[in-house]
Design an enzyme around this catalytic site. Structure first.
Site, PDB file in Angstrom:
ATOM      1  N   SER A 260       0.865  -1.186   0.000  1.00  0.00           N
ATOM      2  CA  SER A 260       0.000   0.000   0.000  1.00  0.00           C
ATOM      3  C   SER A 260       0.895   1.228   0.000  1.00  0.00           C
ATOM      4  O   SER A 260       2.031   1.194   0.485  1.00  0.00           O
ATOM      5  CB  SER A 260      -0.869   0.016   1.258  1.00  0.00           C
ATOM      6  OG  SER A 260      -1.479   1.281   1.436  1.00  0.00           O
TER       7      SER A 260
ATOM      8  N   TYR B 238      -1.350  -0.593  10.051  1.00  0.00           N
ATOM      9  CA  TYR B 238      -1.592  -1.054   8.676  1.00  0.00           C
ATOM     10  C   TYR B 238      -0.380  -0.723   7.799  1.00  0.00           C
ATOM     11  O   TYR B 238       0.123  -1.580   7.067  1.00  0.00           O
ATOM     12  CB  TYR B 238      -2.857  -0.365   8.137  1.00  0.00           C
ATOM     13  CG  TYR B 238      -3.147  -0.651   6.679  1.00  0.00           C
ATOM     14  CD1 TYR B 238      -3.706  -1.867   6.296  1.00  0.00           C
ATOM     15  CD2 TYR B 238      -2.889   0.298   5.694  1.00  0.00           C
ATOM     16  CE1 TYR B 238      -3.978  -2.135   4.955  1.00  0.00           C
ATOM     17  CE2 TYR B 238      -3.162   0.034   4.362  1.00  0.00           C
ATOM     18  CZ  TYR B 238      -3.710  -1.176   3.991  1.00  0.00           C
ATOM     19  OH  TYR B 238      -3.976  -1.438   2.669  1.00  0.00           O
TER      20      TYR B 238
HETATM   21  N1  LIG Z   1      -8.638  -0.682  -1.438  1.00  0.00           N
HETATM   22  C1  LIG Z   1      -7.610   0.101  -1.198  1.00  0.00           C
HETATM   23  O1  LIG Z   1      -7.743   1.329  -1.093  1.00  0.00           O
HETATM   24  C2  LIG Z   1      -6.213  -0.474  -1.080  1.00  0.00           C
HETATM   25  C3  LIG Z   1      -5.127   0.404  -1.210  1.00  0.00           C
HETATM   26  C4  LIG Z   1      -3.841  -0.092  -1.077  1.00  0.00           C
HETATM   27  C5  LIG Z   1      -3.642  -1.437  -0.839  1.00  0.00           C
HETATM   28  N2  LIG Z   1      -4.715  -2.271  -0.707  1.00  0.00           N
HETATM   29  C6  LIG Z   1      -4.441  -3.674  -0.412  1.00  0.00           C
HETATM   30  O2  LIG Z   1      -4.914  -4.478  -1.480  1.00  0.00           O
HETATM   31  C7  LIG Z   1      -5.340  -5.742  -0.971  1.00  0.00           C
HETATM   32  C8  LIG Z   1      -6.750  -6.022  -1.446  1.00  0.00           C
HETATM   33  O3  LIG Z   1      -7.598  -4.996  -0.967  1.00  0.00           O
HETATM   34  P1  LIG Z   1      -9.094  -4.786  -1.467  1.00  0.00           P
HETATM   35  O4  LIG Z   1      -9.333  -3.328  -1.430  1.00  0.00           O
HETATM   36  O5  LIG Z   1      -9.351  -5.558  -2.693  1.00  0.00           O
HETATM   37  O6  LIG Z   1      -9.875  -5.432  -0.221  1.00  0.00           O
HETATM   38  P2  LIG Z   1     -11.372  -5.966  -0.091  1.00  0.00           P
HETATM   39  O7  LIG Z   1     -12.219  -5.493  -1.208  1.00  0.00           O
HETATM   40  O8  LIG Z   1     -11.772  -5.669   1.300  1.00  0.00           O
HETATM   41  O9  LIG Z   1     -11.183  -7.561  -0.263  1.00  0.00           O
HETATM   42  C9  LIG Z   1     -10.392  -8.231   0.674  1.00  0.00           C
HETATM   43  C10 LIG Z   1     -10.295  -9.704   0.285  1.00  0.00           C
HETATM   44  O10 LIG Z   1      -9.518 -10.379   1.277  1.00  0.00           O
HETATM   45  C11 LIG Z   1     -10.338 -11.336   1.965  1.00  0.00           C
HETATM   46  N3  LIG Z   1     -10.023 -11.271   3.395  1.00  0.00           N
HETATM   47  C12 LIG Z   1     -10.145 -10.201   4.221  1.00  0.00           C
HETATM   48  N4  LIG Z   1      -9.803 -10.533   5.478  1.00  0.00           N
HETATM   49  C13 LIG Z   1      -9.452 -11.845   5.452  1.00  0.00           C
HETATM   50  C14 LIG Z   1      -9.041 -12.772   6.438  1.00  0.00           C
HETATM   51  N5  LIG Z   1      -8.912 -12.433   7.730  1.00  0.00           N
HETATM   52  N6  LIG Z   1      -8.774 -14.044   6.062  1.00  0.00           N
HETATM   53  C15 LIG Z   1      -8.927 -14.420   4.772  1.00  0.00           C
HETATM   54  N7  LIG Z   1      -9.302 -13.594   3.788  1.00  0.00           N
HETATM   55  C16 LIG Z   1      -9.585 -12.321   4.126  1.00  0.00           C
HETATM   56  C17 LIG Z   1     -11.792 -10.918   1.674  1.00  0.00           C
HETATM   57  O11 LIG Z   1     -12.719 -11.980   1.713  1.00  0.00           O
HETATM   58  P3  LIG Z   1     -13.547 -12.310   3.089  1.00  0.00           P
HETATM   59  O12 LIG Z   1     -14.057 -11.034   3.640  1.00  0.00           O
HETATM   60  O13 LIG Z   1     -14.625 -13.277   2.680  1.00  0.00           O
HETATM   61  O14 LIG Z   1     -12.549 -12.964   3.974  1.00  0.00           O
HETATM   62  C18 LIG Z   1     -11.633 -10.403   0.248  1.00  0.00           C
HETATM   63  O15 LIG Z   1     -11.589 -11.468  -0.668  1.00  0.00           O
HETATM   64  C19 LIG Z   1      -5.179  -5.665   0.551  1.00  0.00           C
HETATM   65  O16 LIG Z   1      -3.989  -6.272   0.950  1.00  0.00           O
HETATM   66  C20 LIG Z   1      -5.161  -4.177   0.822  1.00  0.00           C
HETATM   67  O17 LIG Z   1      -4.445  -3.876   2.009  1.00  0.00           O
HETATM   68  C21 LIG Z   1      -5.992  -1.827  -0.837  1.00  0.00           C
END
Ligand SMILES: NC(=O)c1ccc[n+]([C@@H]2O[C@H](COP(=O)([O-])OP(=O)(O)OC[C@H]3O[C@@H](n4cnc5c(N)ncnc54)[C@H](OP(=O)(O)O)[C@@H]3O)[C@@H](O)[C@H]2O)c1
Length: 243
Positions: A144, A157
């Site tokens: 991130s 985080y």
């Molecule tokens: N969105 C942003 O702004 C952003 C920015 C920078 C980096 N990121 C990073 O990109 C990655 C993906 O983010 P996203 O925005 O796509 O997130 P998201 O839409 O919240 O999706 C998260 C995914 O991870 C799974 N997950 C969450 N907690 C979990 C747990 N404890 N055990 C197993 N699976 C889990 C969720 O499924 P379940 O809920 O069913 O478990 C879902 O498939 C993350 O590492 C995040 O930190 C995101």
């Protein structure tokens, strides 16, 4: 058949990457906690072109989750062309007030589990790198922007994401000569469920799109094993380096 393991493949960025990999014909292992969503997504990925999809419903906060996930991938596919360490939890809170219970969970999900999944996957990745040295095997980790530039409220985080950047750098130091190369993608806010909490201040339309991250991940997978891209930082148009 090429195969990839995508953690957090049921929603957001992970779903975007998994869908593109399905279209490219990869066999897939996807993981998340919610089994219903995961199984529905598995069917969609098959329809999108994946020849074989394994869905593993586990909570990455569980200490045996990494073993379960990688064993399932090994049983289904026998090797691994790409590992996408995507699942993560977004937690906020000032240093002064941050609850230590949340600290432990954030570290477990965002760093301990990915580390162990990577560790367990190395033998499967090495099989691919040895069989096809020119192409090699790839690791993509979702870090991130918060792991590169500090943002108030994201101390824990951000630290887990800085840890992922460091882990991928060390992976390259240890394994890239043998054909396993890693890239961290470090975006600012992406329009997914995870960024919902701040959409009253930062409109979804101004956030980075999932499709942008998918394009970067797909490009990395096309590189030869000779080119190492340790990290890619993606900022939002109109924003400074923070957020
Ligand atoms: N969105 C942003 O702004 C952003 C920015 C920078 C980096 N990121 C990073 O990109 C990655 C993906 O983010 P996203 O925005 O796509 O997130 P998201 O839409 O919240 O999706 C998260 C995914 O991870 C799974 N997950 C969450 N907690 C979990 C747990 N404890 N055990 C197993 N699976 C889990 C969720 O499924 P379940 O809920 O069913 O478990 C879902 O498939 C993350 O590492 C995040 O930190 C995101």
């Amino acid at each position: 058949m090429r195969s990839a393991l995508v953690t957090g493949g049921s929603r957001g960025i992970g779903l975007g990457i998994a869908t593109r990999l399905a279209e490219l014909g990869y066999g897939l292992t996807i993981t998340a906690r919610d089994p219903e969503t995961l199984n529905a997504v598995a069917r969609e990925l098959s329809a999108a072109g994946s020849p074989q999809v394994a869905a593993v419903a586990v909570d990455l906060a569980d200490r045996d989750a990494a073993d379960t996930i990688v064993a399932a991938h090994g049983e289904q596919f026998g090797s691994m062309d790409a590992l996408v360490l995507n699942a993560g939890v977004g937690t906020a809170g000032s240093i002064a007030d941050y609850p230590m219970r949340r600290f432990d969970k954030t570290l477990d999900v965002n760093f301990r589990a990915p580390f162990q999944i990577l560790q367990n996957s190395i033998p499967l990745l090495r099989l691919v790198a040895e069989a096809d040295p020119a192409r090699g095997a790839k690791v993509i980790a979702l870090a991130s922007l918060a792991g590169v530039y500090s943002e108030s409220g994201l101390a824990v985080y951000g630290a887990t994401k800085a840890a992922m950047l460091s882990l991928v750098d060390t992976l390259n130091a240890e394994e890239s000569a043998g054909g396993i190369t890693g890239t961290s993608i470090a975006p600012g806010y992406v329009d997914t469920d995870m960024s919902d909490w701040t959409k009253d201040k930062i409109p979804a339309e101004s956030m980075i799109r999932v499709g942008d991250i998918v394009e970067l991940a797909t490009s990395i997978l096309k590189l030869s094993s000779r080119a190492v891209v340790p990290s890619i930082v993606v900022t939002r148009a109109g924003a400074g380096l923070g957020a």
